[in-house]
Design a protein around this motif. Structure first.
Motif, mmCIF file in Angstrom:
data_model
loop_
_atom_site.group_PDB
_atom_site.id
_atom_site.type_symbol
_atom_site.label_atom_id
_atom_site.label_comp_id
_atom_site.label_asym_id
_atom_site.label_seq_id
_atom_site.Cartn_x
_atom_site.Cartn_y
_atom_site.Cartn_z
ATOM 1 N N ARG A 294 -80.917 -79.471 33.110
ATOM 2 C CA ARG A 294 -81.199 -80.486 32.093
ATOM 3 C C ARG A 294 -82.635 -80.358 31.602
ATOM 4 O O ARG A 294 -82.913 -80.422 30.416
ATOM 5 C CB ARG A 294 -80.965 -81.866 32.694
ATOM 6 C CG ARG A 294 -81.274 -83.021 31.777
ATOM 7 C CD ARG A 294 -80.057 -83.387 30.956
ATOM 8 N NE ARG A 294 -80.236 -84.639 30.239
ATOM 9 C CZ ARG A 294 -80.625 -84.712 28.975
ATOM 10 N NH1 ARG A 294 -80.894 -83.624 28.284
ATOM 11 N NH2 ARG A 294 -80.735 -85.890 28.379
ATOM 12 N N MET A 295 -83.557 -80.184 32.553
ATOM 13 C CA MET A 295 -84.964 -80.067 32.189
ATOM 14 C C MET A 295 -85.191 -78.823 31.326
ATOM 15 O O MET A 295 -85.956 -78.851 30.370
ATOM 16 C CB MET A 295 -85.809 -80.030 33.475
ATOM 17 C CG MET A 295 -87.303 -80.074 33.258
ATOM 18 S SD MET A 295 -87.882 -81.287 32.056
ATOM 19 C CE MET A 295 -87.852 -82.783 33.025
ATOM 20 N N LEU A 296 -84.485 -77.738 31.633
ATOM 21 C CA LEU A 296 -84.615 -76.519 30.834
ATOM 22 C C LEU A 296 -84.164 -76.766 29.388
ATOM 23 O O LEU A 296 -84.769 -76.247 28.447
ATOM 24 C CB LEU A 296 -83.783 -75.387 31.453
ATOM 25 C CG LEU A 296 -84.390 -74.790 32.729
ATOM 26 C CD1 LEU A 296 -83.340 -74.007 33.502
ATOM 27 C CD2 LEU A 296 -85.567 -73.901 32.378
ATOM 28 N N GLY A 297 -83.115 -77.575 29.242
ATOM 29 C CA GLY A 297 -82.660 -77.928 27.902
ATOM 30 C C GLY A 297 -83.730 -78.697 27.150
ATOM 31 O O GLY A 297 -83.955 -78.476 25.955
ATOM 32 N N ILE A 298 -84.418 -79.590 27.864
ATOM 33 C CA ILE A 298 -85.475 -80.377 27.231
ATOM 34 C C ILE A 298 -86.652 -79.480 26.864
ATOM 35 O O ILE A 298 -87.223 -79.586 25.785
ATOM 36 C CB ILE A 298 -85.890 -81.537 28.166
ATOM 37 C CG1 ILE A 298 -84.725 -82.515 28.282
ATOM 38 C CG2 ILE A 298 -87.139 -82.239 27.661
ATOM 39 C CD1 ILE A 298 -84.903 -83.585 29.320
ATOM 40 N N LEU A 299 -86.995 -78.556 27.765
ATOM 41 C CA LEU A 299 -88.101 -77.630 27.478
ATOM 42 C C LEU A 299 -87.824 -76.830 26.210
ATOM 43 O O LEU A 299 -88.717 -76.574 25.415
ATOM 44 C CB LEU A 299 -88.289 -76.642 28.641
ATOM 45 C CG LEU A 299 -88.855 -77.192 29.946
ATOM 46 C CD1 LEU A 299 -88.746 -76.148 31.050
ATOM 47 C CD2 LEU A 299 -90.304 -77.613 29.778
ATOM 48 N N SER A 300 -86.556 -76.441 26.031
ATOM 49 C CA SER A 300 -86.263 -75.573 24.894
ATOM 50 C C SER A 300 -85.982 -76.344 23.612
ATOM 51 O O SER A 300 -85.830 -75.745 22.560
ATOM 52 C CB SER A 300 -85.083 -74.652 25.220
ATOM 53 O OG SER A 300 -83.930 -75.431 25.435
ATOM 54 N N ILE B 124 -76.967 -72.860 26.586
ATOM 55 C CA ILE B 124 -76.859 -74.288 26.269
ATOM 56 C C ILE B 124 -76.949 -75.024 27.596
ATOM 57 O O ILE B 124 -76.092 -74.880 28.463
ATOM 58 C CB ILE B 124 -75.524 -74.618 25.579
ATOM 59 C CG1 ILE B 124 -75.232 -73.652 24.436
ATOM 60 C CG2 ILE B 124 -75.520 -76.059 25.076
ATOM 61 C CD1 ILE B 124 -76.182 -73.712 23.295
ATOM 62 N N ARG B 125 -78.010 -75.805 27.736
ATOM 63 C CA ARG B 125 -78.313 -76.454 29.014
ATOM 64 C C ARG B 125 -77.628 -77.806 29.123
ATOM 65 O O ARG B 125 -77.271 -78.425 28.115
ATOM 66 C CB ARG B 125 -79.828 -76.640 29.153
ATOM 67 C CG ARG B 125 -80.619 -75.347 29.102
ATOM 68 C CD ARG B 125 -80.319 -74.496 30.296
ATOM 69 N NE ARG B 125 -81.153 -73.300 30.350
ATOM 70 C CZ ARG B 125 -81.060 -72.411 31.330
ATOM 71 N NH1 ARG B 125 -80.192 -72.592 32.307
ATOM 72 N NH2 ARG B 125 -81.820 -71.344 31.332
ATOM 73 N N SER B 126 -77.541 -78.285 30.353
ATOM 74 C CA SER B 126 -76.996 -79.603 30.639
ATOM 75 C C SER B 126 -77.658 -80.652 29.750
ATOM 76 O O SER B 126 -78.876 -80.685 29.643
ATOM 77 C CB SER B 126 -77.255 -79.926 32.117
ATOM 78 O OG SER B 126 -76.610 -81.104 32.474
ATOM 79 N N GLY B 127 -76.862 -81.498 29.110
ATOM 80 C CA GLY B 127 -77.428 -82.555 28.274
ATOM 81 C C GLY B 127 -77.593 -82.154 26.823
ATOM 82 O O GLY B 127 -77.826 -82.996 25.975
ATOM 83 N N GLN B 128 -77.464 -80.861 26.509
ATOM 84 C CA GLN B 128 -77.598 -80.440 25.116
ATOM 85 C C GLN B 128 -76.244 -80.550 24.423
ATOM 86 O O GLN B 128 -75.197 -80.454 25.050
ATOM 87 C CB GLN B 128 -78.122 -79.011 25.031
ATOM 88 C CG GLN B 128 -79.600 -78.928 25.356
ATOM 89 C CD GLN B 128 -80.158 -77.536 25.133
ATOM 90 O OE1 GLN B 128 -79.601 -76.567 25.619
ATOM 91 N NE2 GLN B 128 -81.245 -77.447 24.406
ATOM 92 N N ARG B 129 -76.291 -80.721 23.121
ATOM 93 C CA ARG B 129 -75.095 -80.931 22.333
ATOM 94 C C ARG B 129 -75.202 -80.089 21.071
ATOM 95 O O ARG B 129 -76.197 -80.153 20.363
ATOM 96 C CB ARG B 129 -75.065 -82.414 21.954
ATOM 97 C CG ARG B 129 -73.720 -82.954 21.745
ATOM 98 C CD ARG B 129 -73.775 -84.480 21.887
ATOM 99 N NE ARG B 129 -72.501 -84.998 21.454
ATOM 100 C CZ ARG B 129 -72.327 -85.588 20.288
ATOM 101 N NH1 ARG B 129 -73.322 -85.746 19.451
ATOM 102 N NH2 ARG B 129 -71.128 -86.034 19.959
ATOM 103 N N ILE B 130 -74.189 -79.284 20.816
ATOM 104 C CA ILE B 130 -74.218 -78.434 19.627
ATOM 105 C C ILE B 130 -73.000 -78.772 18.778
ATOM 106 O O ILE B 130 -71.889 -78.879 19.297
ATOM 107 C CB ILE B 130 -74.145 -76.935 20.017
ATOM 108 C CG1 ILE B 130 -75.283 -76.550 20.949
ATOM 109 C CG2 ILE B 130 -74.121 -76.043 18.787
ATOM 110 C CD1 ILE B 130 -76.646 -76.604 20.330
ATOM 111 N N TYR B 131 -73.221 -78.948 17.494
ATOM 112 C CA TYR B 131 -72.109 -79.212 16.578
ATOM 113 C C TYR B 131 -72.106 -78.152 15.489
ATOM 114 O O TYR B 131 -73.137 -77.891 14.880
ATOM 115 C CB TYR B 131 -72.264 -80.603 15.945
ATOM 116 C CG TYR B 131 -71.046 -81.031 15.136
ATOM 117 C CD1 TYR B 131 -70.123 -81.918 15.667
ATOM 118 C CD2 TYR B 131 -70.823 -80.534 13.856
ATOM 119 C CE1 TYR B 131 -69.008 -82.304 14.948
ATOM 120 C CE2 TYR B 131 -69.711 -80.905 13.130
ATOM 121 C CZ TYR B 131 -68.807 -81.799 13.680
ATOM 122 O OH TYR B 131 -67.692 -82.171 12.961
#
Lengths: 269, 256
Positions: free
Chosen positions: A154-160, B155-162
């Protein structure tokens, strides 16, 4: 050119502050002028791990609010004169930090320091957000268990997506994986995720594995970063990590359960 | 009198339907923060007061719906009317928004598929795209090409792509991530998150992935959660499609 490093994880208790203290000390001992900032306003710990808790006069929030200068608040480390600590405020909360204020202080530090290590609080809220926002490199500290791995993801997603570099369409933050509290024995018993399991989920560049070690707790209790305990396995693991970060090619250790031979060879406890 | 005329003369034609195209500005919303919207809208209008004076306006809700923002249609209408504009339609609204809009006597239009797909990094500002042509129903047979969205980062946890069209992902999709496409979904790595293809009702959409470990798969609203996936379908390359409203998971056999 100064580099801003964030030590982050999402999950709490995985070893962010231990890692921040160790790598900041490691970088400074190699001759790079380094500052380490505690972003955990309200739950200040870095000063204890660095053993400077009795010398705190001003803190991060004082500097942001203009109540003290940076030079007044920075504490020089007693073991290494190239290392400085900027402690967090214990009496305030994370709302005392502002993006503008943090940016201003980092810019000022960049003029004088080679590395600025930001010790992030747990979570993904304001404190963690501000700690990573201005980063150039991220050390993602993860324990070999599923919830820590997911939080790191999750943190990696936020970083990117939410960092300054992402918002301004610059080159993305360099992300590195640090696997802490690793125990090859327990991996063998199937009680813990292996390095490969974690790599499979996170697909991230592994900077190093820090073994579960009594020396970490001893170091915290005595207020000396564990990297200074050169005989300990954890100290050596952090030493390797700093070397790899600076571009040295060092083989990974502490991943396999090789009792005896390696321990004798490297003098680990 | 009218009765007389009916009796004696051939009927007067009172009305006639014709198709005509108008240029109407479209307001692309990127935020549900109405006070921010109000402020930026009035700034925009100040730049060209004559152009905007009593102008008809179509409000496009695609941007905020993709972000999952909620907006109160009644309050939104108030803000826009206060700025001196007349809403003649909402575009790309969801079922609830369309219902509310029709209740207030404002027509609704489906999403415009010609728009380039917007991926994750939408700026939170009001963008006035003007003037673009609203296409009348009769001339709708224009061939439109919907761009494919290509993503090369994990695509990381918590990300959303449409994606408005097809979605192609060259890296893994983590557990806790959500990938959504109006068309097909291709994942050339491990799929651990949720994948929803054909979300606007396209029952011919398919999901392809190299390694199925998904939390949820869905095509045109027909879904299966991880628990329902049989073990033999997991951890291998598969394609997923819809047959008689049932999701079929089929191995992709690689020919060497």
């Amino acid at each position: 050119m100064a580099r801003v490093i964030v030590v982050t994880s999402g999950k709490g208790g995985v070893g962010k502050t231990t890692t921040s203290a160790a790598i900041a000390m490691g970088l400074a001992k190699r001759g790079h002028k380094t500052a380490v900032i505690d972003f955990d306003v309200g739950l200040r710990n870095l000063d204890l791990i660095m053993g400077c808790e009795r010398r705190v006069v001003y803190d991060f929030v004082n500097v942001i609010n203009g109540e003290a200068t940076l030079n007044q608040a920075l504490i020089r480390d007693k073991n290494c004169n190239l290392l400085y600590i900027l402690p967090a405020s214990q009496t305030r909360d994370k709302d005392a930090l502002s993006q503008e204020g943090v940016g201003r202080i980092l810019d000022e530090l960049k003029k004088d320091f080679k590395f600025i290590v930001c010790d992030s609080p747990a979570g993904i809220e304001k404190g963690a957000h501000l700690a990573m926002y201005f980063a150039d490199d991220a050390f993602v500290v993860t324990n070999p268990e599923v919830s820590s791995v997911r939080d790191s993801d999750r943190m990696l997603g936020i970083l990117s997506s939410k960092s300054r570099r992402a918002e301004q369409n610059e080159e993305p933050i360099n992300e590195f994986l640090l696997l802490t509290r690793y125990s090859p024995e327990r991996v063998k018993l199937g009680e813990m995720l292996s390095v490969d399991d974690v790599q499979d989920i996170l697909s991230l560049h592994l900077l190093g594995v820090i073994p579960e070690s009594k020396s970490v707790l001893n170091a915290s209790n005595s207020g000396t970063p564990v990297i200074l305990d050169e005989k300990s396995d954890a100290g050596q693991a952090y030493e390797d990590i700093v070397a790899r970060y600076l571009g040295e090619d060092r083989p990974h250790r502490f991943i396999d359960d090789k009792k005896g031979f390696f321990r004798n060879l490297f003098g680990g406890k | 009198m009218s009765q007389d005329s009916k009796k004696n003369k051939p009927p007067v034609i009172a009305l006639e339907f014709k198709t005509s195209s108008f240029s109407v500005p479209v307001l692309m919303l990127a935020t549900n923060d109405l006070s921010l919207l109000e402020q930026q809208l009035s700034e925009k209008i100040k730049q060209a007061p004559d152009f905007f004076k009593n102008s008809p306006l179509v409000v496009d809700l695609q941007g905020i719906n993709k972000q999952g923002y909620l907006v109160n249609i009644t309050e939104l209408i108030d803000v826009i009317r206060k700025a001196g504009l007349f809403i003649v339609g909402f575009r790309a609204g969801n079922i609830l928004q369309n219902k509310e809009s029709l209740r207030l006597g404002i027509p609704v239009y489906p999403a415009q598929s010609r728009e380039p797909s917007i991926v994750s990094k939408e700026q939170s500002k009001v963008e006035i795209v003007s003037p673009i042509e609203t296409v009348s129903p009769k001339s709708e047979e224009i061939k439109v090409t919907i761009p494919t969205t290509l993503i090369t980062q994990p695509i990381r946890s918590g990300q959303r792509i449409y994606a408005a069209g097809d979605l192609v992902i060259m890296a893994q999709v983590s557990a806790g991530a959500e990938i959504i496409a109006e068309g097909n979904i291709h994942v050339y790595s491990t799929l651990r998150g949720r994948a929803l293809a054909g979300v606007q009702g396209n029952i011919d959409a398919r999901i392809f992935c190299f390694d199925l470990q998904a939390e949820l798969i869905s095509i045109a609203g027909n879904y299966k959660v991880s628990e329902d996936l049989i073990a033999s379908a997991r951890n291998k390359p598969v394609q997923i499609y819809l047959q008689d409203k049932a999701l079929i998971i089929k191995d992709i056999v690689l020919h060497h």
